[in-house]
Design a protein around this motif. Structure first.
Motif, short mmCIF file in Angstrom:
data_model
loop_
_atom_site.label_atom_id
_atom_site.label_comp_id
_atom_site.label_asym_id
_atom_site.label_seq_id
_atom_site.Cartn_x
_atom_site.Cartn_y
_atom_site.Cartn_z
N ILE A 1 0.47 45.18 -28.71
CA ILE A 1 0.16 44.16 -27.70
C ILE A 1 -0.94 43.23 -28.20
O ILE A 1 -0.86 42.01 -28.07
CB ILE A 1 -0.23 44.83 -26.36
CG1 ILE A 1 1.00 45.52 -25.74
CG2 ILE A 1 -0.83 43.81 -25.39
CD1 ILE A 1 0.69 46.47 -24.62
N ALA A 2 -1.96 43.83 -28.84
CA ALA A 2 -3.08 43.02 -29.35
C ALA A 2 -2.60 42.04 -30.42
O ALA A 2 -3.06 40.90 -30.48
CB ALA A 2 -4.17 43.94 -29.93
N ILE B 1 0.55 40.85 -30.73
CA ILE B 1 1.38 39.83 -30.06
C ILE B 1 0.48 38.80 -29.38
O ILE B 1 0.77 37.61 -29.36
CB ILE B 1 2.34 40.50 -29.05
CG1 ILE B 1 3.42 41.29 -29.80
CG2 ILE B 1 2.99 39.47 -28.13
CD1 ILE B 1 4.26 42.19 -28.93
N ALA B 2 -0.67 39.28 -28.85
CA ALA B 2 -1.61 38.39 -28.16
C ALA B 2 -2.40 37.52 -29.15
O ALA B 2 -3.31 36.80 -28.73
CB ALA B 2 -2.55 39.21 -27.29
N GLY B 3 -2.09 37.61 -30.45
CA GLY B 3 -2.74 36.74 -31.42
C GLY B 3 -3.82 37.40 -32.25
O GLY B 3 -4.56 36.72 -32.97
N ASP C 1 -3.34 36.62 -36.15
CA ASP C 1 -2.82 35.31 -36.53
C ASP C 1 -3.42 34.81 -37.84
O ASP C 1 -2.78 34.10 -38.60
CB ASP C 1 -3.06 34.30 -35.41
CG ASP C 1 -2.09 34.51 -34.25
OD1 ASP C 1 -1.20 35.37 -34.39
OD2 ASP C 1 -2.23 33.82 -33.23
N SER D 1 -9.28 36.64 -37.20
CA SER D 1 -8.96 37.34 -35.95
C SER D 1 -8.55 38.79 -36.22
O SER D 1 -8.87 39.69 -35.44
CB SER D 1 -7.85 36.61 -35.20
OG SER D 1 -6.70 36.47 -36.00
#
Lengths: 115, 130
Positions: free
Chosen positions: A35-36, A38-40, A43, A47
């Motif tokens: 989830i983390a 997918i949340a970017g 990237d 990050s």
């Protein structure tokens, strides 16, 4: 001298439970990390370093690593127990597996905590 | 020992014997586990490079950009996802969820489809298709 009985009820139950408990820990960690990401969270390198280096992940990633090492130990040990009939070879493989996994775990934690 | 030398009829038709789907999922669980175990040093190297200095990150990108490495990583991605999905199925079977033959077969097929499907999605994302 009475031989120690190494088979029968409950022998191996502890490992069986630990294999499942560590599986649950890793499954939950996988979902949270997924989830983390997918949340970017991955990237770019900044990050990604920020994600793995934050307080929460510095705590839970080593738990994942230790779970993985113990889980892999039980799985690979079962493999040697199933397929390697010669006791000397099997015990040697057990020791090598433990050494390798302990080395990997320490290495992995060092990667995380160096951040 | 005449009974040991007696010829007994055999009806094993090897070409017709099929491993049932749950058995297939089970052996793949073992195979994927072995693959992941063997790949641990490679994956730890990649983790270290990805979290290292800017130069190390460039090395990481160069490695994962190589077609052969991509193929290996997609394989490992499938191994992880299969191990994950089949593992959840086994945990449910442990607590007596879906132990009837039909349900167990359906969940085994589900594991194969979901893990392959997720692998394709991850691979397409990685290749920049979407």
């Amino acid at each position: 001298m009475k031989a120690k009985i190494l088979v029968g009820a409950h022998y191996g139950l502890k490992d069986w439970i630990i294999q499942r408990a560590t599986a649950v820990v890793m499954a939950l960690y996988t979902l949270i990390l997924g989830i983390a990401i997918i949340a970017g969270g991955a990237d770019n390198q900044e990050s990604w370093r920020g994600l793995i280096g934050n307080g929460f992940f510095r705590f839970v990633t080593p738990l994942f690593i230790l779970s993985l090492a113990y889980h892999a130990w039980i799985g690979v040990r079962d493999l040697w127990m199933d397929y390697v009939k010669c006791t000397a070879v099997r015990l040697t493989l057990h020791v090598v597996t433990i050494l390798v996994l302990v080395g990997y775990a320490v290495w992995a934690v060092q990667i995380i905590w160096r951040l | 020992m005449p009974e040991l030398t007696k010829q007994r009829p055999k009806y094993l038709a090897i070409n017709e014997i099929r491993l049932p789907v749950p058995g297939f999922v089970s052996i793949l669980h073992r195979v994927s586990g072995v693959g992941l175990f063997l790949a641990l040093p490679f994956l730890l190297c990649l983790l270290q490079l990805s979290l290292g200095s800017a130069a190390e990150f460039q090395t990481f990108k160069a490695i994962v950009g190589h077609p052969l490495a991509k193929l290996v990583l997609f394989g490992l991605c499938w191994a992880y996802l299969h191990h994950f999905c089949a593992g959840i199925r086994f945990l449910l079977l442990d607590v007596h969820v879906g132990i009837e033959k039909e349900q167990a077969r359906a969940s085994a097929k589900g594991v194969l489809v979901v893990s392959l499907g997720l692998t394709v999605i991850v691979a397409l994302k990685f290749l920049g298709v979407f």
